[in-house]
Design an enzyme around this catalytic site. Sequence first.
Site, PDB file in Angstrom:
ATOM      1  N   ASP A   2       0.851  -1.185   0.000  1.00  0.00           N
ATOM      2  CA  ASP A   2       0.000   0.000   0.000  1.00  0.00           C
ATOM      3  C   ASP A   2       0.892   1.242   0.000  1.00  0.00           C
ATOM      4  OD1 ASP A   2       0.735  -0.596   2.781  1.00  0.00           O
ATOM      5  OD2 ASP A   2      -0.597   1.055   3.319  1.00  0.00           O
ATOM      6  N   GLU A  16       0.029  -0.798   5.767  1.00  0.00           N
ATOM      7  CA  GLU A  16       1.065  -0.207   6.614  1.00  0.00           C
ATOM      8  C   GLU A  16       0.916   1.299   6.713  1.00  0.00           C
ATOM      9  OE1 GLU A  16       4.781   1.622   7.863  1.00  0.00           O
ATOM     10  OE2 GLU A  16       3.835   1.844   5.900  1.00  0.00           O
TER      11      GLU A  16
END
Length: 458
Positions: A97, A163
């Site tokens: 991400d 994250e």
Amino acid sequence: MTADSAETAALRARIRELMPRAKEDLTRLVAMRSVADPRQFPPEECAETADFLVRAFTDAGLRDMRRVTTPDGTDAVVGHAPGPEGAPTVLLYCHYDVQPPLDDAAWRTPPFELTERDGRWYGRGAADCKGNIAMHLTALRALGGPEGRGFPVNLKFVAEGSEEQGTGGLEQLVPQQPELFAADALLICDTGNFALGLPTATTSLRGLTNVVVTVSTLKGEMHSGMFGGPAPDALAALVRILDSLRDDAGNTTVRGLDGEGSWDGVAYPVEQFRADVGALDGVSLLGTGSVADELWARPAVTVLGIDCPPVVGSSAAVQATVRARVSLRVPPGTDAEKARAALTDHLVSAAPWGARVEVEPESAGQPFRARTDGPAYRALGAALRQAYGKEMVESGQGGSIPLCNVLAAQFPDAEIALIGVEEPGCLIHAPNESVDPTEIENMALAEALFLSTYATSR
């Protein structure tokens, strides 16, 4: 650079041949807008990225690649590859991400289109952390790949899907499915070199605690012409409170916290730091310690935001209630929860004029310090020296990676090393993020060398 051994020379040549494919990988990855926030981007783009990783790492020689849903609802990508009998196990970590692009107009090139300019590759996630994904793929292809030659160690792979959002899905998954993470050495590839071309292991991470402080002095706003002067101004009280968090030299002065720590790793030259942060001419840096001391060994407070009337639209009124968001970074050796308690006590006790102060806790994360005296660190230092022709240095990082503490608690005998391609010029999280492809190439070589020699260095 020191002369390569035959094995190192062969790996170096193989990785160089693979760099066009690494660029192809990164081009596809950057085009996937994998911001793990459905309010901003479709969740299907994160799913597409996860599926790409399943295919790519299967092609690179890993097995049983699959998506695993974590407790925050996002998917991690996991897989493994067996090594020779009795070989140690190495976990390779990254996240897929990315941060949102922020201001599209501030980008010189499209944020989700990998663009080469002046020798660098630009795009959101090009460094953090999709550049590290390309690094992993290149190292694994150089060692094993679809030919099935196998790997010299047992491998595990985990790519996190949230994250950047900090929702903690992977941290919660570790105790639920520890078999996915158990390893002798864990390479957390979400940091980078202290400077371009200087091989670096990040051995220290600051912890974090955030609070929101609300200051109230009146039942409601009052006309400043009629009542200003004796009427207690909540905004002025807040300014006084926030000012008490630093002394005249800029040192953080939260009562109860040690502000005298020193850093024993790589030094951070003042002029380099001024250039890295874009300090304006004539503006002094803060604190009386060295830059490295202030960054990695001492607490540091930052006012992240203030809720009060903006200049445009403000009226002639004494403010009754205002608030601010305050962040406190703490070094290893300081408990984040105790630091939050000290910050709260300080904010309350610093209130002038009997102003009422409420402190609401937000997120908190403990600091981390790596154990660096084991065989994995020796092998990593040797691999980085061979790849770069320079000795590995140790640096800290101001950011927090809560996963490191979770892994350290779950696997106390494992060695955790933080490396990657994210040197300061990458501008991670900012517009115009980029990566220097030589860092992908050299770090891929270092990772391949580490995996080749770790088993025999134990």
